[in-house]
Design an enzyme around this catalytic site. Sequence first.
Site, mmCIF file in Angstrom:
data_model
loop_
_atom_site.group_PDB
_atom_site.id
_atom_site.type_symbol
_atom_site.label_atom_id
_atom_site.label_comp_id
_atom_site.label_asym_id
_atom_site.label_seq_id
_atom_site.Cartn_x
_atom_site.Cartn_y
_atom_site.Cartn_z
ATOM 1 N N GLY A 34 0.884 -1.392 0.119
ATOM 2 C CA GLY A 34 0.005 0.093 0.150
ATOM 3 C C GLY A 34 0.918 1.367 -0.023
ATOM 4 O O GLY A 34 1.950 1.274 -0.386
ATOM 5 N N ALA A 39 -0.085 2.847 8.135
ATOM 6 C CA ALA A 39 -1.196 3.242 8.406
ATOM 7 C C ALA A 39 -1.297 4.609 8.852
ATOM 8 O O ALA A 39 -2.326 5.204 8.648
ATOM 9 C CB ALA A 39 -1.928 2.191 9.361
ATOM 10 N N CYS A 40 -0.182 5.052 9.878
ATOM 11 C CA CYS A 40 -0.336 6.433 10.229
ATOM 12 C C CYS A 40 -0.479 7.450 9.598
ATOM 13 O O CYS A 40 -1.384 8.283 9.392
ATOM 14 C CB CYS A 40 0.992 6.673 11.033
ATOM 15 S SG CYS A 40 1.232 8.264 11.660
ATOM 16 N N LYS A 49 -6.019 13.229 12.765
ATOM 17 C CA LYS A 49 -5.838 14.384 13.722
ATOM 18 C C LYS A 49 -6.112 15.627 12.849
ATOM 19 O O LYS A 49 -6.692 16.877 13.577
ATOM 20 C CB LYS A 49 -4.564 14.217 14.460
ATOM 21 C CG LYS A 49 -4.386 13.543 15.349
ATOM 22 C CD LYS A 49 -4.805 12.165 15.374
ATOM 23 C CE LYS A 49 -4.875 11.485 16.789
ATOM 24 N NZ LYS A 49 -5.394 10.076 16.430
ATOM 25 N N ARG A 282 -7.675 -3.065 17.184
ATOM 26 C CA ARG A 282 -7.172 -3.685 15.639
ATOM 27 C C ARG A 282 -6.450 -4.844 15.876
ATOM 28 O O ARG A 282 -6.076 -5.337 17.021
ATOM 29 C CB ARG A 282 -5.956 -2.471 15.227
ATOM 30 C CG ARG A 282 -6.637 -1.245 14.624
ATOM 31 C CD ARG A 282 -5.577 -0.133 14.496
ATOM 32 N NE ARG A 282 -4.678 -0.639 13.212
ATOM 33 C CZ ARG A 282 -4.948 0.033 12.053
ATOM 34 N NH1 ARG A 282 -6.199 0.417 11.709
ATOM 35 N NH2 ARG A 282 -4.134 -0.375 10.956
ATOM 36 N N ASP A 322 3.037 -2.397 15.114
ATOM 37 C CA ASP A 322 1.784 -2.921 15.427
ATOM 38 C C ASP A 322 1.772 -4.523 15.567
ATOM 39 O O ASP A 322 0.663 -4.936 16.163
ATOM 40 C CB ASP A 322 0.551 -2.620 14.594
ATOM 41 C CG ASP A 322 0.295 -1.145 14.791
ATOM 42 O OD1 ASP A 322 1.010 -0.349 15.646
ATOM 43 O OD2 ASP A 322 -0.415 -0.440 14.094
ATOM 44 N N HIS A 454 6.210 31.378 33.118
ATOM 45 C CA HIS A 454 5.135 32.115 33.607
ATOM 46 C C HIS A 454 4.632 33.254 32.700
ATOM 47 O O HIS A 454 5.445 33.938 32.284
ATOM 48 C CB HIS A 454 5.199 32.520 35.083
ATOM 49 C CG HIS A 454 4.199 33.301 35.412
ATOM 50 N ND1 HIS A 454 2.891 32.937 36.084
ATOM 51 C CD2 HIS A 454 3.874 34.888 35.554
ATOM 52 C CE1 HIS A 454 2.254 33.745 36.462
ATOM 53 N NE2 HIS A 454 2.845 35.103 36.143
#
Length: 485
Positions: A34, A39-40, A49, A282, A322, A454
């Site tokens: 692919g 896949a990301c 996202k 998954r 994965d 700050h």
Amino acid sequence: MDEFDIVVVGGGSGSQVATAAAEEGLEAAVIEPGPLGGACITRGCVPSKALIHRADVVDEIRRAERFGVDATLEDVSYGEITSSIRETVYGKAERQAKSLEKAKNVALYRGEGRFVDERTLEVDPTDDADGDEPRRVRGETIVVAVGGRPTVPPVDGLEDIDFLTSDDALYLDERPDELVVIGGGYIAAELGYFFGALGAEVSIVGRSEQLVPREDDDVSAAVTDGLERYCDLHTGYEAAEARETDGGVAVTAEPADDGGTDGDGSGAVDLEADDLLVAAGRRPNTDTLEPENAGVETDERGYVETDEFLETSVDGIWALGDVLGDEPYKHAADYEARVVATNVLETVKRAVDYGAMPHAIFTSPRVASVGRTEGELEEDGREYESARVSYDAAPLGVILDPGEAFVKVLAAPDGEILGCHVVGPRAPTLIQEVVATMDGGGTVDDVANAAHVHPALSEVVYATFDELSSSPYSTAPDWRDVGDE
């Protein structure tokens, strides 16, 4: 047969090992059916996202009145959003493929690879590959990085109807008016938030009493409460049956073993919608690889078993990403790729260490976590101290009006940081100083004693660690208690 020093099966993070080997003068090959990048890039992190960012913009406009801003949302060009994102991410994948093809000492095979024996893979070419006959590729070293795909749970009737998964829900031409989501993990939560924020009527069916149940209990509760603004939640339920209707789909959800939270928890719930999204986790793609032909051992779920160096049961065959199942995140796969590259290309051995591996959930509220949860520590009987400080302990947190947002720290009595969980705006960024401290062996005092800008949200992290610090002099004011000067 084509022979190489190293063969990487998978064009995601694993390709980094191939390019690193090529830079050392070795002959490398990458097998990928692919788009490059895994896949990301095209089916996961990046496009989802990008969509969620649009949802954030829409949500901010709709809630702008709380800041005294009179804003009206006229329209959302849904199809333009998805087509633009698709064009962007697939363009990136194509550029990555061209870069790999041009790389010295790297060969790219467009096809699906499967083991023939311990060192040989047969590549079945994709339709757009050069040639249409299978080719055999042999490597002295092989890296298994074939990734994963959506799981389809055993729901009666599901195989007979059309449904969406996370792979194809990202590029719809039109937004569903009504959507049922099966699943209660982070993928279901993120996509449920996206579609809900853009105006769809979303129903989420999840087995556990709270969404994202693997998180710290306080985090799960915050995400569940937050998603109730955008979705109808049926937690404590599981999908039992799915069927087509005249206008779409219907799902019957029944109380899970521990009972559902809808009504009295004793009856089934029938949900109807235009579309059904199955986001129930998954599974690894190892079944397509036929690892048994090489003697590579997998567990009962199909995940590849490795030692602490990420080498499989076969010498010279490594695995990452994965297919391992431990940390299913792109940044974890990139880290694992560095570990494998070190162990393959150098004389030293580098063990994998997930102790400071963070992750984030891009819902509203945002979530970021690293280390252990309170439930895990209690289950292990580990002695610990905890502190939880809300965002309004810092001036910028008060200004942002983030609602229920907090930082939670878990630490050992000697100051070792055991876990940190952030819920609220910019959580994935705020967690990073904690990750860096943990990765470097630092303690609670190391975070608490460092100067923090700050006013910035990092002061909330500062204030939380200061509560557990052994330093006798606290310099972190709580802005919830500071009066007018």
